[in-house]
Design a protein around this motif. Structure first.
Motif, PDB file in Angstrom:
ATOM      1  N   ASP A  51       0.827  -1.215   0.000  1.00  0.00           N
ATOM      2  CA  ASP A  51       0.000   0.000   0.000  1.00  0.00           C
ATOM      3  C   ASP A  51       0.862   1.267   0.000  1.00  0.00           C
ATOM      4  O   ASP A  51       0.476   2.284  -0.572  1.00  0.00           O
ATOM      5  CB  ASP A  51      -0.986   0.009   1.172  1.00  0.00           C
ATOM      6  CG  ASP A  51      -0.304   0.067   2.521  1.00  0.00           C
ATOM      7  OD1 ASP A  51       0.644  -0.723   2.746  1.00  0.00           O
ATOM      8  OD2 ASP A  51      -0.704   0.905   3.354  1.00  0.00           O
ATOM      9  N   GLU A  52       2.042   1.220   0.601  1.00  0.00           N
ATOM     10  CA  GLU A  52       2.965   2.365   0.557  1.00  0.00           C
ATOM     11  C   GLU A  52       3.449   2.588  -0.878  1.00  0.00           C
ATOM     12  O   GLU A  52       3.487   3.725  -1.361  1.00  0.00           O
ATOM     13  CB  GLU A  52       4.171   2.137   1.466  1.00  0.00           C
ATOM     14  CG  GLU A  52       3.855   2.139   2.948  1.00  0.00           C
ATOM     15  CD  GLU A  52       5.072   1.793   3.791  1.00  0.00           C
ATOM     16  OE1 GLU A  52       5.309   2.518   4.771  1.00  0.00           O
ATOM     17  OE2 GLU A  52       5.785   0.819   3.459  1.00  0.00           O
ATOM     18  N   ARG A  55       0.677   4.132  -2.900  1.00  0.00           N
ATOM     19  CA  ARG A  55       0.510   5.574  -2.650  1.00  0.00           C
ATOM     20  C   ARG A  55       1.601   6.373  -3.350  1.00  0.00           C
ATOM     21  O   ARG A  55       1.339   7.439  -3.910  1.00  0.00           O
ATOM     22  CB  ARG A  55       0.485   5.858  -1.151  1.00  0.00           C
ATOM     23  CG  ARG A  55      -0.790   5.373  -0.459  1.00  0.00           C
ATOM     24  CD  ARG A  55      -0.949   5.927   0.943  1.00  0.00           C
ATOM     25  NE  ARG A  55       0.148   5.630   1.836  1.00  0.00           N
ATOM     26  CZ  ARG A  55       0.223   4.579   2.661  1.00  0.00           C
ATOM     27  NH1 ARG A  55      -0.759   3.690   2.674  1.00  0.00           N
ATOM     28  NH2 ARG A  55       1.255   4.406   3.454  1.00  0.00           N
ATOM     29  N   PHE A  59       0.911   9.043  -6.364  1.00  0.00           N
ATOM     30  CA  PHE A  59       1.359  10.427  -6.271  1.00  0.00           C
ATOM     31  C   PHE A  59       2.248  10.782  -7.459  1.00  0.00           C
ATOM     32  O   PHE A  59       2.050  11.795  -8.106  1.00  0.00           O
ATOM     33  CB  PHE A  59       2.119  10.680  -4.967  1.00  0.00           C
ATOM     34  CG  PHE A  59       2.662  12.077  -4.885  1.00  0.00           C
ATOM     35  CD1 PHE A  59       1.856  13.113  -4.461  1.00  0.00           C
ATOM     36  CD2 PHE A  59       3.958  12.357  -5.278  1.00  0.00           C
ATOM     37  CE1 PHE A  59       2.332  14.414  -4.424  1.00  0.00           C
ATOM     38  CE2 PHE A  59       4.449  13.654  -5.243  1.00  0.00           C
ATOM     39  CZ  PHE A  59       3.633  14.690  -4.816  1.00  0.00           C
ATOM     40  N   ALA A  76       2.366  12.449   0.981  1.00  0.00           N
ATOM     41  CA  ALA A  76       1.296  11.648   0.382  1.00  0.00           C
ATOM     42  C   ALA A  76       1.368  10.192   0.848  1.00  0.00           C
ATOM     43  O   ALA A  76       0.342   9.580   1.128  1.00  0.00           O
ATOM     44  CB  ALA A  76       1.373  11.718  -1.144  1.00  0.00           C
ATOM     45  N   VAL A  77       2.579   9.657   0.940  1.00  0.00           N
ATOM     46  CA  VAL A  77       2.744   8.272   1.406  1.00  0.00           C
ATOM     47  C   VAL A  77       2.417   8.191   2.890  1.00  0.00           C
ATOM     48  O   VAL A  77       1.759   7.262   3.350  1.00  0.00           O
ATOM     49  CB  VAL A  77       4.179   7.761   1.105  1.00  0.00           C
ATOM     50  CG1 VAL A  77       4.437   6.419   1.772  1.00  0.00           C
ATOM     51  CG2 VAL A  77       4.391   7.657  -0.395  1.00  0.00           C
TER      52      VAL A  77
END
Length: 170
Positions: A51-52, A55, A59, A76-77
């Protein structure tokens, strides 16, 4: 930094480092040194979670120019520092995003964009606003590509070197 906010030259002299190194280290540890900026979130260490990565990719994919502001990417992360995001982006970066101007057509597109801007000196070029049409290419690729072309004609001034590059690439 608390005693001398943003006095990076004085801080650097005291520590025996460069001002940029001091500012960057501060940003890594504490976030943006601009007064009123949000503090840096604690950074995770170890392997990145899917999921990181998602993200970060989301972005970076929203950037119209292909350039990534890693401070903003870290926000954002939410769980990684700007340096961690920069390193991970280096691994995840799509292979379709060139790291060099590999073809004569790409080099010609860069030179033609410079001509269209009407710049008369390299210092007048705003590389981030150049807007030349090679999708996914970062500003540093354009700048380093121009510098490689420019080395071919060290004896010529900027306009003459640019004209010669355009003529050679056509």
């Amino acid at each position: 930094h608390a005693a001398r906010p943003s006095a990076w030259t004085a801080i650097a002299r005291e520590l025996g480092r460069t001002p940029g190194a001091c500012r960057d280290r501060y940003r890594t540890l504490f976030g943006d040194p601009t007064p009123g900026a949000a503090p840096a979130a604690p950074s995770r260490t170890g392997p990145w979670e899917p999921d990181e990565e998602a993200r970060l990719l989301a972005f970076a994919g929203s950037s119209a120019t292909g350039d990534v502001a890693f401070g903003a990417a870290a926000r954002a992360v939410g769980t990684r520092s700007r340096l961690q995001c920069s390193r991970k982006w280096g691994e995840l970066r799509p292979s379709s995003a060139p790291r060099h101007l590999d073809t004569a057509a790409e080099r010609l597109a860069l030179c033609e964009a410079l001509v269209a801007r009407g710049v008369t000196d390299e210092s007048d070029v705003t590389w981030t606003e150049l807007g030349w049409d090679v999708p996914g290419t970062a500003t540093t690729v354009a700048l380093s590509g121009w510098r490689r072309l420019r080395r071919r004609y060290p004896e010529l001034d900027f306009p003459a070197a640019l004209a010669r590059c355009v003529a050679d690439l056509r």
